[in-house]
Design an enzyme around this catalytic site. Sequence first.
Site, PDB file in Angstrom:
ATOM      1  CD  GLU A  89     -12.872  -3.657   1.402  1.00  0.00           C
ATOM      2  OE1 GLU A  89     -11.971  -2.808   1.378  1.00  0.00           O
ATOM      3  OE2 GLU A  89     -13.291  -4.247   0.384  1.00  0.00           O
ATOM      4  CG  HIS A 122      -2.066  -0.965   1.073  1.00  0.00           C
ATOM      5  ND1 HIS A 122      -1.954  -2.126   0.363  1.00  0.00           N
ATOM      6  CD2 HIS A 122      -3.332  -0.936   1.545  1.00  0.00           C
ATOM      7  CE1 HIS A 122      -3.110  -2.769   0.404  1.00  0.00           C
ATOM      8  NE2 HIS A 122      -3.965  -2.070   1.120  1.00  0.00           N
ATOM      9  NE  ARG A 169      -6.614  -6.503  -1.315  1.00  0.00           N
ATOM     10  CZ  ARG A 169      -7.010  -5.250  -1.045  1.00  0.00           C
ATOM     11  NH1 ARG A 169      -8.112  -5.051  -0.324  1.00  0.00           N
ATOM     12  NH2 ARG A 169      -6.321  -4.223  -1.462  1.00  0.00           N
ATOM     13  CG  ASP A 212     -12.307   0.881   1.786  1.00  0.00           C
ATOM     14  OD1 ASP A 212     -12.508   1.786   0.963  1.00  0.00           O
ATOM     15  OD2 ASP A 212     -11.374   0.074   1.677  1.00  0.00           O
ATOM     16  NE  ARG A 239      -4.693  -2.140  14.085  1.00  0.00           N
ATOM     17  CZ  ARG A 239      -3.627  -1.785  14.808  1.00  0.00           C
ATOM     18  NH1 ARG A 239      -2.507  -2.469  14.688  1.00  0.00           N
ATOM     19  NH2 ARG A 239      -3.683  -0.764  15.615  1.00  0.00           N
ATOM     20  NE  ARG A 282      -6.758   1.759  -5.246  1.00  0.00           N
ATOM     21  CZ  ARG A 282      -7.363   0.570  -5.194  1.00  0.00           C
ATOM     22  NH1 ARG A 282      -7.832   0.116  -4.053  1.00  0.00           N
ATOM     23  NH2 ARG A 282      -7.499  -0.148  -6.287  1.00  0.00           N
TER      24      ARG A 282
END
Length: 917
Positions: free
Chosen positions: A536, A146, A415, A576, A614, A748
């Site tokens: 989410e 990320h 994913r 999210d 997290r 995002r």
Amino acid sequence: MNQSHDKDAALRYDIRLLGRILGDTVRAQEGPAVFDTIESIRQTALRFHRDAEEAARTELETITSTLSKDQAIRIIRAFGYFSHLANIAEDQHHIRRTRVHAAAGTAPRKGTASYALARAKDAGLTRTQIQAFFASALCSPVLTAHPTEIRRQSSIDREIEIAKLLDERDRIEFTPEELVANREALRRAVLTLWQTNILRGTRLRVIDEVANGLSYYDRTFLRELPHFYANLEDHLGAIEQTWGGLPVASFLRVGSWIGGDRDGNPFVTADTLRQALRMQSEHALRFYLEEVHQLGGELSIDGRTAQISQTLRQLALNSPDKLPQRRNEPYRLALTGIYARLATTAWELDELEAPRHAVGEAPAYSTPGEFLQDLDVIAESLSANGSADIARGRLRLLRRAVDVFGFHLASVDLRQNSDVHERVIGELYEVAGASPNYRALTEDARISLLRAEIVTPRPLASMHFAYTGETVAELGVLRAAVDGRRRFGAAAVPHYIISKADGVSDILEVAVLLKEVGLLDAREHRLDIDVVPLFETIDDLRRCGHTMEALFALPEYRRLLVSRGDVQEVMLGYSDSNKDGGYVSSTWELYKAEVALIETFHRHNVRLRLFHGRGGSIGRGGGPSYEAILAQPAGALQGAIRITEQGEVIAAKYSNPEVGRRNLETLAAATLEATLLKPTASAPPAQFLSAMDELSATAYRAYRSLVYEHSGFEDYFRASTVVGEIANLNIGSRPASRTKSTKIEDLRAIPWVFSWAQCRLMLPGWYGFGAAVRAWRAAHPDNGLKILQTMYREWPFFTAMLSNMDMVLAKSDIRIASRYAELVSDVPLRNAIFSRLRAEWTDSVESVLAITEQATLLETNPLLARSIRNRFPYVDPLNHIQIELLRRYRSGDNDEQVVEGIHLTINGIAAGLRNSG
């Protein structure tokens, strides 16, 4: 000087030392005029921070508006590098204090394995209970790519060099000459850092992200995880004699999403997954080859001097090493044979040439277990013949490393978004003629169709039909996973995460896709990979208990779950849900979701394993891991937990091996405590639950009314933050938005949170709390505050939530945020929204102080308060310069230096805040 000042004296010295060296470097490289301007900006920013003087605001605007582009970049770099150097000094001070505590021999500290084990002993836990925990536990930090880590790897490497030089000053008693040499080395390192470009010139590719992730194995994981286990085994016997010699399974393992996370990232393909798996395997095998070589150098034991076991003798005889000088060195013979087999393994798995040629040919190891068996033969022979101390050295650590990392190094999760699965399944059904319009079916009709499919042996897909690129790509990734599992073992790809899961069909769709490639056997009712729904949004969290209830009621799926040991993993999304409903509601809905899942799983006799998604910032579920784990509802941790580690948090936690080991141990200790000491803890009082329901409902309305219901909020957000500029930073391979839409819903969570951190408002970490407490106290005028204060003292969940808000509010700065608001050209819109933000921020601060009974924020967290005092005088100027550069850029000055300056300020502010993404 009081004791706390004494404890911090070394930290203050290190910060001053590094600050002086940086100052000298700036003077020498850029000239006294630049240095003087830096000091002028720092002092003015300090006045503005302390007193919010209008004169200081005007002066800052004057100074920054007159800076040339070249001057701005030099000044930004100076302030930014000070933040990085202050971080290094702070990390080193944490290590220093940990060593001091350990050397003092005092009681174990919270967050350590010895503390957790001591508590377990005091609670009367038996050897059998401890053994059962280690046999079935799983604790796994999972590294993701990320994009919140802005620094280049080269900059991180230079910072690690500086940290090592500071560490030497603590560990070594220097002679005067050595002290001078160390300081000169520090000056060279800081100078090199100053002359290194901190920003990436090109966007990262997925494979670059894989390589960056692997660097943490070199620095920390490959060596520190085995050390953790060695210390744990030793602590067991020291704390409770009857626990001595307990087998400790490798329950703490590192996972990864890098190379397998396709959600919104079109650059993750079957080829990148194959390459990621191969790069990981190469890394593990290179490490083993070097360690076996080093062992061969160490174990020069003469077989005529020391006895050996018969199995060791046979292992030595099997070695292709026939050199006469090794005739009487059985351990070396055994190890040259092991090296030869390992070299063949490396070539067959990865086409990896061993760094040193083997002495002869030998068959490859078919599994890591075979390799470990040979190492065990050496260890057992040493231990049985008076050399147990030798077996406890490098060999002990290598044996544990092989058990932890295998030939795959780390498990890679797959994913993908449920919308993609829906489209792929729809096409498979349509082409096969089984259902012409799957996507138009109701949820019940979809479930009925999918239930029949997962018990049907024949595949849906056929090589005789053509499919869209998306379907071909998705099936290709799954086939690459099958190939990776065959080559590197089942642990190489053990989980499939379903993003945006909101119903049973989302889970069954993945089961059907797995059947297509053989990862689900319809005849044997066997599932070879965990199917993990990720809930989410707020609505998804509220429904997740019902979703899993309906899933477990399906006999077809329940039979598959038996093949997974009756364990079902569920992932909960912090980012999210926070963007959807705000911090208070997100935190509370996550807690209630866990309670619902615990009850549902208990009814169906299924073991729950939670995976917490997290981030680093509070707005993305960040905060201290130890407190967060212990704040989970009773029964949430059934000996197993997985937690994502993202972006800049990975570097902060795992760049330094000693800090890395401490963070790994904290995760393990919290898992042990939460599992063994809280399994039947009583539920919070009904009054507490009711209060949280009220607070959450009000906070949710306040947050949604601003973020999603105010018609101009999106425009305000984009004008008053750097969200547009962040999208152009080369910090990750994944796009900033899921679609081309500019809606906040489609943005995002990472750039959402990151942008609010940059403008120092930190909105995702507190907005709505002030309104919630104000409404609560109005509805409960007699005892409302007292109830909240009691909740804070007695309920770990509420304590953790308030502590996190205490931290994020302390890092926010409404005065600086007001200057970002001035970037909004629509004055009525600016005034309407910022007045709401200021009022809510003020109410939230006052509410936190009243409930925690503090006079100032962070009064009960002096370490963080000290950190902010040390760092923020150098962060604030970056904000002021960033504002000026944004003005220029948005006025049409898109010169490269302006863009570079903005990116450098983003880097420096992120470094100063530490957990901003």
